[in-house]
Motif scaffolding. Structure first.
Motif, short mmCIF file in Angstrom:
data_model
loop_
_atom_site.label_atom_id
_atom_site.label_comp_id
_atom_site.label_asym_id
_atom_site.label_seq_id
_atom_site.Cartn_x
_atom_site.Cartn_y
_atom_site.Cartn_z
N SER A 161 -11.96 13.66 4.49
CA SER A 161 -11.95 13.54 5.97
C SER A 161 -13.24 13.97 6.72
O SER A 161 -13.62 13.05 7.51
CB SER A 161 -10.63 14.13 6.68
OG SER A 161 -9.38 13.49 6.18
N GLN B 225 0.82 -1.28 0.11
CA GLN B 225 -0.13 0.08 0.13
C GLN B 225 0.91 1.24 -0.07
O GLN B 225 1.08 1.90 1.18
CB GLN B 225 -1.04 0.10 1.22
CG GLN B 225 -1.91 0.96 1.44
CD GLN B 225 -3.13 0.90 0.33
OE1 GLN B 225 -3.82 0.03 0.27
NE2 GLN B 225 -3.04 1.78 -0.59
N THR C 169 -0.73 11.10 4.88
CA THR C 169 -1.90 12.30 5.12
C THR C 169 -0.83 13.13 6.01
O THR C 169 -1.10 14.67 5.67
CB THR C 169 -3.06 11.93 5.85
OG1 THR C 169 -3.72 11.01 5.09
CG2 THR C 169 -3.91 13.27 5.96
N GLN D 183 -4.43 8.92 1.33
CA GLN D 183 -5.60 8.83 2.56
C GLN D 183 -5.26 7.37 3.08
O GLN D 183 -5.47 7.18 4.53
CB GLN D 183 -7.10 8.70 2.44
CG GLN D 183 -7.55 10.33 2.52
CD GLN D 183 -9.12 10.42 2.45
OE1 GLN D 183 -9.60 9.87 1.51
NE2 GLN D 183 -9.56 11.38 3.02
N ASN D 184 -4.60 6.19 2.42
CA ASN D 184 -4.82 4.84 2.66
C ASN D 184 -3.36 4.50 2.92
O ASN D 184 -3.12 3.46 3.26
CB ASN D 184 -5.49 4.21 1.57
CG ASN D 184 -6.65 4.18 1.32
OD1 ASN D 184 -7.53 4.03 2.47
ND2 ASN D 184 -7.41 5.11 0.37
N ALA D 185 -2.41 5.56 2.91
CA ALA D 185 -1.05 4.78 3.19
C ALA D 185 -0.48 5.13 4.56
O ALA D 185 -0.75 6.43 4.87
CB ALA D 185 -0.25 5.48 2.01
N HIS D 186 0.44 4.32 5.05
CA HIS D 186 1.28 4.67 6.29
C HIS D 186 2.57 3.83 6.32
O HIS D 186 2.64 2.66 5.84
CB HIS D 186 0.24 4.04 7.32
CG HIS D 186 0.79 4.28 8.91
ND1 HIS D 186 2.01 3.99 9.41
CD2 HIS D 186 -0.10 5.21 9.66
CE1 HIS D 186 1.84 4.48 10.50
NE2 HIS D 186 0.85 5.27 10.85
N SER E 201 -6.86 9.30 -2.68
CA SER E 201 -6.98 7.92 -2.32
C SER E 201 -5.80 7.43 -1.90
O SER E 201 -5.71 6.55 -0.95
CB SER E 201 -7.75 7.12 -3.68
OG SER E 201 -7.74 5.93 -3.45
N SER F 105 -15.83 11.45 5.64
CA SER F 105 -15.68 10.05 6.37
C SER F 105 -16.09 10.23 7.93
O SER F 105 -16.74 9.21 8.33
CB SER F 105 -14.25 9.90 6.43
OG SER F 105 -13.85 8.50 7.01
#
Length: 243
Positions: free
Chosen positions: A227, A102, A196, A186-189, A183, A230
């Motif tokens: 955000s 990811q 983000t 928001q979904n990556a770490h 997209s 959500s």
């Protein structure tokens, strides 16, 4: 010299500029990911330092996280302007702000235009140790080309280390739409935290020092809208009676 037919050239340009399917982009990125070895990273550093004269201070130009989190000691900082390159969220981050499965995105200094950022002067006696740590942070996969570039500052011109985008690397991902960028971010770490956070902190730090980046500000607005939606969705789900 090979002559490329106009139709073929147009087809190549179309492929490069049309937004690709996000899943296929991530899949191809995952398949080709590789970290530099310690020896490769050290060789890159030594090659960059070859023209450097020992006992002289060295400037580093920051345009992303280095603006708000340099993590090294410096003698002086200045706003600086680089011509020929622009800040772009065009580099897969499969370690610092994402994973191979990811990936996130981080800023690269891509060809064309100009960029304002912050320049830091490192004391000569700290140059090697500082750059050794900086190379571990900025060059895990060798996706940047470290260059000596001229930078304009109010106090005069300087020559600085600048991490520019290597367009030949598989980590280079230009032409993403605003929706795709949001997209991914928001979904990556990664090991340094959420993607983000990286984008929002960079935007905030640039604003704090009076540097305007309209594309980044538009992206931040989109991230904040998503955000908010959500959060509203989660609150609505919590208010929905069960049973």
């Amino acid at each position: 010299m090979t002559c490329i037919q106009p139709a073929l050239l147009l087809a190549r340009i179309t492929v490069m500029t049309q937004p690709a399917n996000l899943e296929s982009l991530i899949s191809s990125s995952r398949a080709s990911f590789r970290l530099l070895t310690d020896e490769e990273r050290q060789a890159s550093l030594e090659a960059f330092l070859a023209p450097w004269r020992p006992h002289t201070d060295l400037w580093v130009f920051g345009y992303g996280s280095l603006v708000w989190r340099p993590e090294f000691d410096y003698l002086e900082q200045r706003q600086a302007h680089v011509n020929g390159y622009h800040r772009s969220l065009c580099l897969w981050s499969r370690r610092n702000r994402g994973t191979p499965e990811q990936p996130g995105l981080v800023f690269g200094l891509d060809a064309g235009g100009s960029c304002r950022g912050m320049a830091y002067r490192i004391a000569s006696r700290r140059v090697r140790d500082t750059l050794y740590e900086l190379w571990k942070r900025e060059m895990p996969s060798g996706a940047y080309i470290p260059k000596w570039l001229n930078c304009r500052t109010r106090q005069g011109n300087i020559r600085a280390l600048v991490f520019t985008m290597d367009r030949s690397t598989d980590a280079y991902v230009p032409g993403l739409t605003k929706e795709q960028l949001i997209s991914i971010v928001q979904n990556a770490h990664g090991i340094y935290g959420p993607c983000t956070e990286y984008v929002l902190e960079t935007a905030h730090a640039l604003k704090q020092v009076g540097i305007q980046d309209s594309k980044l500000e538009t992206l931040v607005s989109g991230l904040q809208d998503k955000s908010a939606l959500s959060r509203e969705g989660k609150l609505a789900a919590q208010r929905t009676p069960k049973g």
